[in-house]
Every structure is written in C-alpha cells, then in structure tokens.
Design a protein around this motif. Structure first.
Motif, PDB file in Angstrom:
ATOM      1  N   LYS A  37      14.544  -0.023   4.036  1.00  0.00           N
ATOM      2  CA  LYS A  37      15.685   0.715   3.487  1.00  0.00           C
ATOM      3  C   LYS A  37      15.678   2.186   3.862  1.00  0.00           C
ATOM      4  O   LYS A  37      15.962   3.041   3.035  1.00  0.00           O
ATOM      5  N   GLY A  38      15.363   2.495   5.090  1.00  0.00           N
ATOM      6  CA  GLY A  38      15.378   3.891   5.522  1.00  0.00           C
ATOM      7  C   GLY A  38      13.976   4.466   5.510  1.00  0.00           C
ATOM      8  O   GLY A  38      13.586   5.157   4.580  1.00  0.00           O
ATOM      9  N   VAL A  39      13.233   4.184   6.565  1.00  0.00           N
ATOM     10  CA  VAL A  39      11.841   4.640   6.632  1.00  0.00           C
ATOM     11  C   VAL A  39      11.733   5.795   7.627  1.00  0.00           C
ATOM     12  O   VAL A  39      12.207   5.701   8.757  1.00  0.00           O
ATOM     13  N   ASP A  40      11.138   6.896   7.173  1.00  0.00           N
ATOM     14  CA  ASP A  40      10.783   7.997   8.060  1.00  0.00           C
ATOM     15  C   ASP A  40       9.269   8.032   8.119  1.00  0.00           C
ATOM     16  O   ASP A  40       8.607   8.059   7.077  1.00  0.00           O
ATOM     17  N   LEU A  41       8.728   8.025   9.335  1.00  0.00           N
ATOM     18  CA  LEU A  41       7.277   7.935   9.429  1.00  0.00           C
ATOM     19  C   LEU A  41       6.836   8.431  10.796  1.00  0.00           C
ATOM     20  O   LEU A  41       7.530   8.240  11.794  1.00  0.00           O
ATOM     21  N   GLU A  42       5.682   9.099  10.807  1.00  0.00           N
ATOM     22  CA  GLU A  42       5.126   9.476  12.099  1.00  0.00           C
ATOM     23  C   GLU A  42       3.725   8.935  12.207  1.00  0.00           C
ATOM     24  O   GLU A  42       2.907   9.123  11.309  1.00  0.00           O
ATOM     25  N   VAL A  57       0.131  -0.831   3.981  1.00  0.00           N
ATOM     26  CA  VAL A  57      -0.347  -1.663   2.900  1.00  0.00           C
ATOM     27  C   VAL A  57       0.715  -1.731   1.813  1.00  0.00           C
ATOM     28  O   VAL A  57       1.538  -0.820   1.682  1.00  0.00           O
ATOM     29  N   GLY A  58       0.695  -2.811   1.076  1.00  0.00           N
ATOM     30  CA  GLY A  58       1.668  -2.971   0.004  1.00  0.00           C
ATOM     31  C   GLY A  58       1.663  -4.408  -0.459  1.00  0.00           C
ATOM     32  O   GLY A  58       1.089  -5.267   0.205  1.00  0.00           O
ATOM     33  N   PRO A  59       2.297  -4.670  -1.578  1.00  0.00           N
ATOM     34  CA  PRO A  59       2.335  -6.050  -2.079  1.00  0.00           C
ATOM     35  C   PRO A  59       3.210  -6.913  -1.182  1.00  0.00           C
ATOM     36  O   PRO A  59       3.964  -6.390  -0.361  1.00  0.00           O
ATOM     37  N   SER A  60       3.112  -8.232  -1.329  1.00  0.00           N
ATOM     38  CA  SER A  60       3.901  -9.087  -0.445  1.00  0.00           C
ATOM     39  C   SER A  60       5.386  -8.857  -0.714  1.00  0.00           C
ATOM     40  O   SER A  60       5.796  -8.640  -1.841  1.00  0.00           O
ATOM     41  N   GLY A  61       6.165  -8.876   0.376  1.00  0.00           N
ATOM     42  CA  GLY A  61       7.593  -8.640   0.251  1.00  0.00           C
ATOM     43  C   GLY A  61       7.980  -7.178   0.294  1.00  0.00           C
ATOM     44  O   GLY A  61       9.143  -6.839   0.117  1.00  0.00           O
ATOM     45  N   CYS A  62       7.005  -6.288   0.553  1.00  0.00           N
ATOM     46  CA  CYS A  62       7.336  -4.866   0.558  1.00  0.00           C
ATOM     47  C   CYS A  62       7.927  -4.447   1.896  1.00  0.00           C
ATOM     48  O   CYS A  62       8.423  -3.346   2.037  1.00  0.00           O
ATOM     49  N   GLY A  63       7.861  -5.341   2.911  1.00  0.00           N
ATOM     50  CA  GLY A  63       8.443  -5.011   4.201  1.00  0.00           C
ATOM     51  C   GLY A  63       7.445  -4.533   5.229  1.00  0.00           C
ATOM     52  O   GLY A  63       7.831  -4.131   6.329  1.00  0.00           O
ATOM     53  N   LYS A  64       6.143  -4.609   4.920  1.00  0.00           N
ATOM     54  CA  LYS A  64       5.164  -4.045   5.856  1.00  0.00           C
ATOM     55  C   LYS A  64       5.098  -4.815   7.172  1.00  0.00           C
ATOM     56  O   LYS A  64       5.019  -4.232   8.242  1.00  0.00           O
ATOM     57  N   SER A  65       5.165  -6.149   7.064  1.00  0.00           N
ATOM     58  CA  SER A  65       5.142  -6.939   8.306  1.00  0.00           C
ATOM     59  C   SER A  65       6.408  -6.721   9.114  1.00  0.00           C
ATOM     60  O   SER A  65       6.373  -6.620  10.338  1.00  0.00           O
ATOM     61  N   ARG A  93      -5.193   7.029   8.296  1.00  0.00           N
ATOM     62  CA  ARG A  93      -4.192   7.290   7.274  1.00  0.00           C
ATOM     63  C   ARG A  93      -3.604   5.973   6.803  1.00  0.00           C
ATOM     64  O   ARG A  93      -3.477   5.023   7.583  1.00  0.00           O
ATOM     65  N   ILE A  94      -3.223   5.945   5.547  1.00  0.00           N
ATOM     66  CA  ILE A  94      -2.623   4.746   4.970  1.00  0.00           C
ATOM     67  C   ILE A  94      -1.161   5.044   4.655  1.00  0.00           C
ATOM     68  O   ILE A  94      -0.835   6.138   4.211  1.00  0.00           O
ATOM     69  N   CYS A  95      -0.325   4.045   4.919  1.00  0.00           N
ATOM     70  CA  CYS A  95       1.069   4.162   4.518  1.00  0.00           C
ATOM     71  C   CYS A  95       1.326   3.080   3.474  1.00  0.00           C
ATOM     72  O   CYS A  95       1.266   1.891   3.776  1.00  0.00           O
ATOM     73  N   VAL A  96       1.551   3.500   2.246  1.00  0.00           N
ATOM     74  CA  VAL A  96       1.812   2.525   1.184  1.00  0.00           C
ATOM     75  C   VAL A  96       3.310   2.252   1.131  1.00  0.00           C
ATOM     76  O   VAL A  96       4.114   3.172   1.019  1.00  0.00           O
ATOM     77  N   LEU A  97       3.643   0.978   1.254  1.00  0.00           N
ATOM     78  CA  LEU A  97       5.059   0.599   1.240  1.00  0.00           C
ATOM     79  C   LEU A  97       5.377  -0.147  -0.036  1.00  0.00           C
ATOM     80  O   LEU A  97       4.543  -0.876  -0.576  1.00  0.00           O
ATOM     81  N   ARG A  98       6.585   0.079  -0.508  1.00  0.00           N
ATOM     82  CA  ARG A  98       7.006  -0.627  -1.699  1.00  0.00           C
ATOM     83  C   ARG A  98       8.502  -0.864  -1.587  1.00  0.00           C
ATOM     84  O   ARG A  98       9.269   0.075  -1.429  1.00  0.00           O
ATOM     85  N   ASP A  99       8.871  -2.142  -1.603  1.00  0.00           N
ATOM     86  CA  ASP A  99      10.277  -2.481  -1.671  1.00  0.00           C
ATOM     87  C   ASP A  99      11.089  -1.858  -0.528  1.00  0.00           C
ATOM     88  O   ASP A  99      12.182  -1.373  -0.747  1.00  0.00           O
ATOM     89  N   GLY A 100      10.517  -1.859   0.680  1.00  0.00           N
ATOM     90  CA  GLY A 100      11.256  -1.386   1.841  1.00  0.00           C
ATOM     91  C   GLY A 100      11.259   0.115   2.033  1.00  0.00           C
ATOM     92  O   GLY A 100      11.962   0.629   2.904  1.00  0.00           O
ATOM     93  N   LEU A 101      10.496   0.823   1.230  1.00  0.00           N
ATOM     94  CA  LEU A 101      10.445   2.266   1.358  1.00  0.00           C
ATOM     95  C   LEU A 101       8.993   2.746   1.401  1.00  0.00           C
ATOM     96  O   LEU A 101       8.103   2.082   0.873  1.00  0.00           O
ATOM     97  N   VAL A 102       8.790   3.901   2.046  1.00  0.00           N
ATOM     98  CA  VAL A 102       7.451   4.473   2.086  1.00  0.00           C
ATOM     99  C   VAL A 102       7.183   5.135   0.738  1.00  0.00           C
ATOM    100  O   VAL A 102       7.939   5.991   0.291  1.00  0.00           O
ATOM    101  N   GLU A 103       6.103   4.731   0.098  1.00  0.00           N
ATOM    102  CA  GLU A 103       5.771   5.301  -1.199  1.00  0.00           C
ATOM    103  C   GLU A 103       4.916   6.555  -1.010  1.00  0.00           C
ATOM    104  O   GLU A 103       5.129   7.571  -1.640  1.00  0.00           O
ATOM    105  N   GLN A 104       3.937   6.473  -0.120  1.00  0.00           N
ATOM    106  CA  GLN A 104       3.083   7.635   0.159  1.00  0.00           C
ATOM    107  C   GLN A 104       2.339   7.405   1.461  1.00  0.00           C
ATOM    108  O   GLN A 104       1.946   6.289   1.776  1.00  0.00           O
ATOM    109  N   ASN A 121       0.598   9.661  -5.367  1.00  0.00           N
ATOM    110  CA  ASN A 121       1.904  10.278  -5.541  1.00  0.00           C
ATOM    111  C   ASN A 121       2.741   9.609  -6.613  1.00  0.00           C
ATOM    112  O   ASN A 121       3.837  10.052  -6.908  1.00  0.00           O
ATOM    113  N   SER A 122       2.253   8.477  -7.121  1.00  0.00           N
ATOM    114  CA  SER A 122       3.027   7.747  -8.120  1.00  0.00           C
ATOM    115  C   SER A 122       2.116   6.785  -8.857  1.00  0.00           C
ATOM    116  O   SER A 122       1.000   6.514  -8.411  1.00  0.00           O
TER     117      SER A 122
END
Lengths: 326, 335, 281
Positions: free
Chosen positions: B20-25, B35-43, B205-216, B228-229
């Motif tokens: 849902k709109g990921v900005d990442l470098e 990393v994230g729970p299943s269905g978070c969009g990481k794959s 570095r770790i990118c935590v994803l949740r529900d299609g968005l980068v959490e931290q 961060n949350s």
C-alpha cells in the motif's frame, strides 16, 4: 498466493505498468495458441458453419457448390393443394425425425440412468479395501478399452437368435421360454442396444465416480462411525452430497456422448426404426439417400438440441467445470 | 553491487491492495531482512523487487535507474526459493549451469569454472552429478543457493529459504548464509522471513512490514531498543515484550507501557508491581516466570539460571526504569 | 449373540464377494466369448459352449491372409499415431498458455475447447465432408487424420492443461530468473517433467482415434483405405446365415488385444488421465 504468481491483476483494476516479462508472456501465449485455434477453426468452426449453411440450401451430394439458398424450406414449408388444404412439409413435421429424436432422448436418459447406478455400485466396490481389488479394476477397464464396433459385434453374436449364448443361458436358467431375436425385433432392439451401451460405458462412469469418492477424507466416515450413523444413512448424507460435483460432471459427459450415439446402433441394429437415432438418420440422409441439405438440417437441429440441453443442465445443476481460473 | 530504491510502490491483485505505498532504500552490499506476520506483504514485496510480479504503481530503481518494467533476468538478481525450486530432471551441475547456458557468449569452460567455484564455496562439489531427489533437504538448499551464486548476481533474494528445514539444519544454514554475506560483501542481499530470530541474527538492517506498509526500518539493535510502535516492540525480541495498560501504565504517563522480560527483576518486597506465579519454564541457561497480575496476557520475567518459584507464589517485581517503553493511545512511543 | 453377529458378518462378505465376482464376469465374459468363438471353425461355431472346446487358428489365418485386413490394421496404426503426435505437438504449447499465462478470455477459451470435444460430430459431418473434398484428401488416411483432430486436439489440450497446472510455480519462476523464455521453459524445463502426462494423454487419444467409426465410415470408400473398425463392421455376407462370425471374432480379438494389453499396463495412468479435469469441480 504462490499461484497468483506471474499473473497481472485482473482486468478492471488495469495494470498500469506492464513489464517486459508480462508482455513477453502474453505475446508467447498468443503465438502458442495460434496453431490450436487455426486447427480448431478448420476442423470444427468452419465445418459447423458450413453444415448449418447447407441446411438452408438445396445442396446435394454431387452438387455441393451449386447449392442455392432456399431459406427454411428444409425445416418447414407448405403447399396449398388444389382442394385448398394446406400441406406442411419439412423436418419439423417429419414423423421419422421425431421418432429419431424420441429414440435418442429415450436411449440417452435410460442408459445414463442405469450407468450412474451401476457405476456408483462399481465405484463403491472399488473404493472398499479387499483382496483382488486390482483385478477388478483391470477387469472393468476391458469393456472401456474394446472398440465400440467390436463390442457391438461381440454382443450381436451373443444376442444372436439361433446361436446366441444369451438365449441359451436364458433358456437353461428358465428365464426365457423361447429364443428371442433381440436385435431384430422392434420390441427388444432398444433393450439390446441399451444393454451393450451400459456394459460398455459403466466403467467410465465408475472411474469418474471413484475419483470423486477418493477425494472424500476417510476421517469423515470414522467420525460418522463413532457417532453411530448407519452405513446407508452415511451414503445418503455424506457420500452422495460430497461426490455430487464429480457425479454431475460425469453425468453430463456421458449424456452428451449418449446423445450423439451412432456406431453402436449402426452396427448392432441396422435399419431398425425402433432404435434409429438422430445421428443415424442424419447420416443416412446425408450420404445414403442423397438428401444432403435435409441431412444437414437434421445435423443442425441435433446440434441445437444438444446445446440447449447442455446449457439447461449446467444452469440447473450448477455444474462447475474446472474452468481453471487460477 | 546495487542499491535498490522503492518510491511509493503499490501492488494490487484485482481489487485487493497488498502493498500500500512502500518507500524504502536498500543500500549497496547491505543484508536487509523483510520481516512481519504472514499476510503482511513481505513475500510480495520481494517478488516485486525480483520482477516476477509487476508493480501496480510507483517506482522501483536499481542503482538510480528505473526498472519498473525490466525482466527479472536483466535485473542482475538471483533468487532462492522456499521450496528450493530445483529442476528435478537436471543434475546439480545442470541446475547450476542452466542460467549461464541461456546467456549468449558463455563458453563451456567459463560456465564450468563458475559452477565449480560456487560449488566449492558451498562444499557441494561431490554432488555435482546427482539429481535433486538424491539429496537431503539441506543439500538441496545449498544447491539452490549455489545456483544463485553461479549467476554472479548484484542482488541476492531469499524467500523464506529456511522454512522447509528442521530446527538443527536451520541454525546451521543460517550461519552458512551469514558467512556467505561476509564473503560476498559487495552483493546486496534481501531476505524474507517471518522468524524474528533469523531477522535479528542475519540482518544489517531489518524492515518490519505490517499490512502492506513499512512499520519501521533499522538495525536489529535499533529495533530492539527503540521500537517505533507497539507492533514492532511486540514483534522483535523473544520472549515477547510485556505490555501493561490501564492504571499501572497511567502511573508512567502512558496509555501502554512495555517492558521486556529480561529487564524485570524479582525483588523481595517494595516492587513496582506484584503478581502470582502461574507457570515457570527452566531452560538451563535462563528461565521464564509467568505472572498473573491483571494484564491481558501474563507477564513474563526472564531470569538468569534456574529458579524455584512455584505456581501460587506471590512475588514482587521491579522493571528497570530506563528500559521501560511508553506508548500513547495510537501505539506510538512517547519520548 | 456373538455367533449370530459373526454369521451376519460372514453373509455380508459372501454377498460382497459375490458382487465382485459378478462384476468381473460381466466385464470380461463378452471378450472371453469372442476369443472362444474365434478359435472355433465350421459347424463348431454353431454349437454353444461355455468353455473352450477347440483350438483352431483357421479364422485368424483367413483374416490375416485374405482381403485387406492387414492393410486396414496398418491404416489404423498410421492414422492413430499421426493424429496423436500432431495433437500433442499443438497441444503442448497451447496448454502452456492456458495453464500458465493469465489473459483475458482464458476461461471462455477453455470452455470452448471443452465444448468442441463434447459436441456431436454429426453436426460437422456435412461441412467436414466439403472441406475434405476441397482439400482433395477424400478416401485417404489424411482425411481421417485431419478430421480426428476435432476430438483428439481438445482432449489433449484439456488434459495437458490440467497436468501443467499442477507443476510447481516456483520451478517456472526459477527458470524465469535464470533468463528462460516461455519457449525454453516449455522445451527444457516442462517437457522433461511431463513425459508421464504425455504418454497418458497420447495413449488415451490413440485409443479414441483407433476406435473411431463415423468419420472413418464416411471419409473412406475403398477397402484399402479403411481402418479396422469400419472393416470389421462391413465384414458380412448377404444373409444372416452367411455372416462369418468366426472371422469377425478373430478380427475383433486382433484389434482388441493390443488395446487391452496397453490398458492393463498403463492402468493407473489411464485412470488418472480419464479423470483429470473432470472431477476437480
């Protein structure tokens, strides 16, 4: 999710970015389908259209290209006689045709009805575990593997009025009081055809139903056993509903096949009005009686009839083929 | 040797938006873990980077160049799949060489040199003539990695590569992958997992994803120390961080306070809180005590060595004040 | 109490095995009786027996030595083989597109293919006759090879599509990452994995072509171009008593034995091929 792979999003949401990969795959798919589409168009699409066209002409076997358009004449036309009475002619008022339609429908539904019952019994037997199951499965494949013509001949010999083994067996067992000319008599000809067809195609039905049965998880029955559900009740409450999708598909496959029956009847009971089906009659008109246009009209009606029946069946039975939208 | 940049990348399957709109470098030579729970969009995100999946909107850049429409084989990537995805009818050698044989202008000798080099790195040289079905799960995974190395990629993509291995092999292969990253330190690696231990141990570095968005996004220790949350705080670290809300949290001027089990001490009396022991787990090196104290889930206290608390014991506990995480009603940290 | 229970159980298993025996006998008997008849000659033919009484290969000799039956056999083999190879060749690429690439109208196309395989061949007979005359292949094996495509092609496409859909997606994706084009994926990755499916599908299509009657009857007109089903159907004398039953049965057995052997060897594969696509609803 893995199966969604490689797929651009469905139409509507519209992929705004079509990658090289997607484009390459779509382009390849197009080329991969072309040979099949051409082949099907040439052997199925075009001949079908031509057959329909012929049915509106006065074509004859030796004059295919000189055929002229005569409209619905082959289907229905009328003549006003001098006496003032109107005489209707054409396929739609042809008694022989409607007799063939009736024969075909009667044959198809009766044979599929019995095949379904026998197929279910055979499938249930094959689904049970017992010694010699492999032999039974091999044995039931034999009728399926035998060419229809050959089985027609084999049964014609077994049903022979003078020297047929079935008459002999029937008399020995006291089931028959005299020898019966099964294939020649109008009253028994249809029965003879049905017996051979059911013998020949029950295996196919049984295998399709068996595949459906084997998809039912065993633990459902174990749970039912523990709950003390009677086996007969288990069959009607568990087996039948769960095998229904497979059964519906098997029935339509068989029904469509039975509705176009030709070879068995052509060989087993030639020239018998009691068993003449639409296909037999149409071919007779096309090639034996030189009523090419009239035969085409019969083919066209046969096609329409089957198409309508199929759609009704799919619609009423809510049959789902594996359309494969994965 | 490539940096990857995602700008407002979105991905929808039909009407369902998964990313849902990921900005990442992702920096050059970095080991980044999604990393994230299943269905978070990481794959899905990994597949977008690989090019196996088209992005619906946004921009994807490799080394500053837009690659939105570029075919996977032209992106300089290699991918290790969850199911290994070896070609079952080809030998290990053929599996590893397949990609190279498809490239124009690769000589036989060059292919052989590269396959053997990769095979040596992973110690699978003795299996080169075997078929995948003659190998164990761990060996197959090495071949899959070897096949990726042979391609000499700029970006190495791993899609949950360890999830089909048993626990012991998983640790061994994890170390193997960490070594690989050290040896190929100029190659960017992106690794998808749902296992936060893998994330913590492997990632730069770790990118935590949740529900299609980068959490931290951050280094493992950043995430551990400064989540961060509430979501990240709960996801990173084992045992899971304890969350306490209501009156007890209000005492700290927060909606929710979080404190990790290792940052709580059991004190004789005068603790900040008290609770009843409902369960204990002795793991030898450390042990966990589960306390019932009116929170949604029992509070876990991690102690060094063994302990002999019994169910029903009432204990006093004291959190380390400077390790307490305070969160507001939206689950964001109060600093 | 226990005794009656055992008796009930015993009766049940006796009844079950009786049913099994009945099924086997009914399935096999006509074929058995055909073999039995084919080994009789002269007036023996008209003496009804349930067990083999004579072993006379005379019928087989006359079938194979006179008339065009050997030629008909060759025709059948040629027509069926070429039809199957052609259909498989076209079907492999088409089923890749149908199973692996998502495009608009795919579901409709699959339904159309299924419809073509099911619709009555009678409906196209007149039009096909015209096309075959126009192509100048009437009364040649090519007329049959051409017309048999109408049922072998949709069938092979349908079954191969089902099979190909089962191949793991990740293997294909690995190939894509390796830089393989769709053509390379089919020829170098999928085909080697699909041999069992190809054999099964080919075998089923072969049997269908081997058994076909309507087109063979219509599009060939001389003894030398006929296939065996037509040859057997037309093996007859003038009146009923002249029907050469012994020879007909010998021919039937010759035609059927290879099929039965093939079917028994490939039993499992055939069952899976027959049910593929049918029961996944």
């Amino acid at each position: 999710m893995a199966t969604e792979a490689l797929a651009p999003p469905a139409a509507g949401a519209g992929p705004r970015i079509k990658s090289e990969l997607t484009q390459q795959r779509l382009r390849a798919a197009r080329w991969f389908l072309v040979p099949m589409l051409i082949a099907l168009a040439v052997v199925a699409g075009w001949p079908l259209l031509r057959s329909i066209w012929f049915s509106f002409t006065d074509a004859s076997l030796n004059n295919l290209y000189g055929a002229e358009w005569i409209g619905f004449g082959n289907y229905l036309r009328w003549q006003v006689l001098e006496s003032g009475t109107v005489r209707w002619r054409g396929l739609l008022v042809d008694g022989a045709w409607w007799n063939a339609v009736w024969n075909t429908v009667r044959f198809a539904f009766t044979s599929v009805f019995f095949e379904t019952i026998f197929g279910m019994i055979v499938a249930l037997v094959l689904n049970a575990e017992f010694r010699g199951r492999g032999i039974v499965r091999a044995a039931i494949l034999i009728p399926w593997a035998i060419p229809t013509i050959v089985s027609a001949k084999m049964w014609a010999w077994m049903l022979n009025d003078q020297f047929g083994i079935l008459n002999d067996l029937g008399m020995r067992l006291g089931l028959l009081s005299q020898k019966v000319a099964w294939t020649a008599q109008a009253e028994t000809a249809m029965t003879a055809v049905l017996v051979v067809d059911i013998w020949k195609t029950t295996p196919f039905m049984a295998l399709l139903i068996l595949a459906g049965l084997q998809m039912i998880p065993k633990d459902i029955y174990e749970a039912a056993d523990i709950d003390g559900v009677h086996p007969v009740k288990q069959f009607f409450r568990i087996t039948l509903p769960l095998v229904r999708p497979a059964l519906m598909v098997a029935i339509i496959f068989r029904l469509l096949d039975a509705l176009r029956i030709f070879d068995l009847i052509y060989v087993l009971t030639p020239n018998s009005v009691a068993t003449k089906t639409m296909s037999v009659l149409a071919r007779e008109n096309l090639f034996d009686f030189d009523n090419f246009a009239y035969g085409s009209a019969q083919s066209t009606l046969l096609f329409l009839l089957i198409a309508v029946l199929t759609m009704l069946y799919i619609w009423l039975g809510k049959v789902r083929f594996d359309g494969g939208d994965r | 040797m490539a940096s990857i940049e995602l700008r407002n990348v979105r991905k929808a399957f039909g009407a369902v938006e998964v990313i849902k709109g990921v900005d990442l470098e992702v920096r050059k030579g970095e080991f980044m873990v999604f990393v994230g729970p299943s269905g978070c969009g990481k794959s899905t995100l990994l597949r977008l980077i690989s090019g196996l999946e088209d992005i619906t909107s946004g921009e994807m850049l490799f080394d500053g160049k837009v690659v939105n429409a570029l075919a996977p084989s032209k992106r300089g990537i290699a991918m290790v799949f969850q199911s290994y995805a070896l070609y079952p009818h080809m030998t290990v050698y053929e599996n590893m060489a397949f990609g190279l044989t498809l490239e124009k202008g690769q000589s036989k000798e060059e292919i052989q040199r590269r396959v053997e080099k990769a095979a040596d790195m992973l110690q699978i040289r003795q299996y080169l003539d075997r078929l995948p079905k003659q190998l164990s799960g761990g060996q197959r995974q090495r071949v899959a990695i070897g096949r990726a190395i042979t391609r000499d990629p700029k970006v190495f993509l791993f899609d949950e590569p360890l999830s089909n291995l048993d626990a012991a092999l998983r640790v061994a292969t994890r170390i193997e992958i960490a070594k690989l990253h050290e040896e190929m330190n100029q190659v960017t690696m992106i690794y998808v997992t749902h296992d936060q231990v893998e994330a913590m141990t492997l990632a730069d570095r770790i990118c935590v994803l949740r529900d299609g968005l980068v959490e931290q996004v951050g280094s493992p220790m950043e995430l551990y120390e400064h989540p961060n949350s509430v979501f990240v705080a709960g996801f990173i670290g084992s045992p899971k961080m304890n969350f306490i809300s209501g009156e007890k949290a209000a005492a700290f001027n927060a909606e929710t306070v979080g404190i990790r089990g290792e940052h709580i001490a059991i004190v004789p009396d005068n603790g900040t809180w008290s609770g009843t022991v409902i369960h204990t787990e002795n793991l030898g090196a450390d042990s966990y005590v589960y306390l019932e104290m009116g929170t949604e889930e029992p509070v876990v206290v991690r102690l060094d060595g063994a302990n002999d608390y019994k169910s029903g014991d009432v204990v006093h506990i004291a959190p380390m004040e400077d390790k307490i995480h305070r969160f507001d009603g939206a689950g964001k940290p109060i600093r | 109490m226990t005794a009656t229970f055992d008796l009930w159980k015993f009766t049940k298993s006796v009844l079950f095995y009786a049913l099994v025996v009945f099924i086997v006998v009914v399935s096999v008997f006509p074929f058995y009786y055909a073999i039995l008849t084919s080994l009789k000659s002269g007036t023996d033919l008209f003496r009804i027996t349930y067990w083999p009484t004579s072993f006379d290969l005379g019928n087989y000799a006359s079938v194979l030595n006179q008339g065009s039956f050997p030629r008909n056999l060759l025709n059948s083999v040629f027509v069926s083989a070429v039809t199957v190879i052609g259909a498989l060749f076209i079907a492999v690429t088409a089923s890749f597109a149908l199973s692996r690439v998502r495009f608009r109208g795919r579901g409709l196309l699959l339904m159309t293919i299924l419809a073509v395989s099911m619709f009555p061949q009678m409906a196209v007979l007149a039009g096909l006759f015209e096309v075959i005359r126009a192509l100048g292949i009437y009364n040649t094996p090519w007329a049959l090879i051409f017309s048999y495509t109408i049922f072998t092609l949709p069938f092979t496409v349908w079954v191969l599509t089902t099979f190909m859909r089962e191949l793991p997606v990740e293997i294909e994706e690995a190939a894509i990452v390796d830089g393989a084009s769709p053509w390379v994926i089919i020829t170098r990755v999928f085909l080697p994995l699909m041999w069992p499916a190809l054999v099964t599908t080919g075998l089923l299509a072969f049997i269908a072509a081997w058994n076909e009657f309507l087109f063979a009857l219509t599009f060939t007109s001389s003894n030398d171009t006929r296939t065996v089903p037509v040859a057997i159907a037309l093996l007859s004398g003038g009146s009923q008593f002249e029907i050469p039953w012994g020879i007909i049965m010998a021919a039937s057995v010759i035609v059927t034995v290879p099929l039965v052997v093939l079917v028994l060897i490939f039993q499992r594969k055939i069952v899976s091929g027959l049910t593929a696509g049918g029961v996944k609803g």
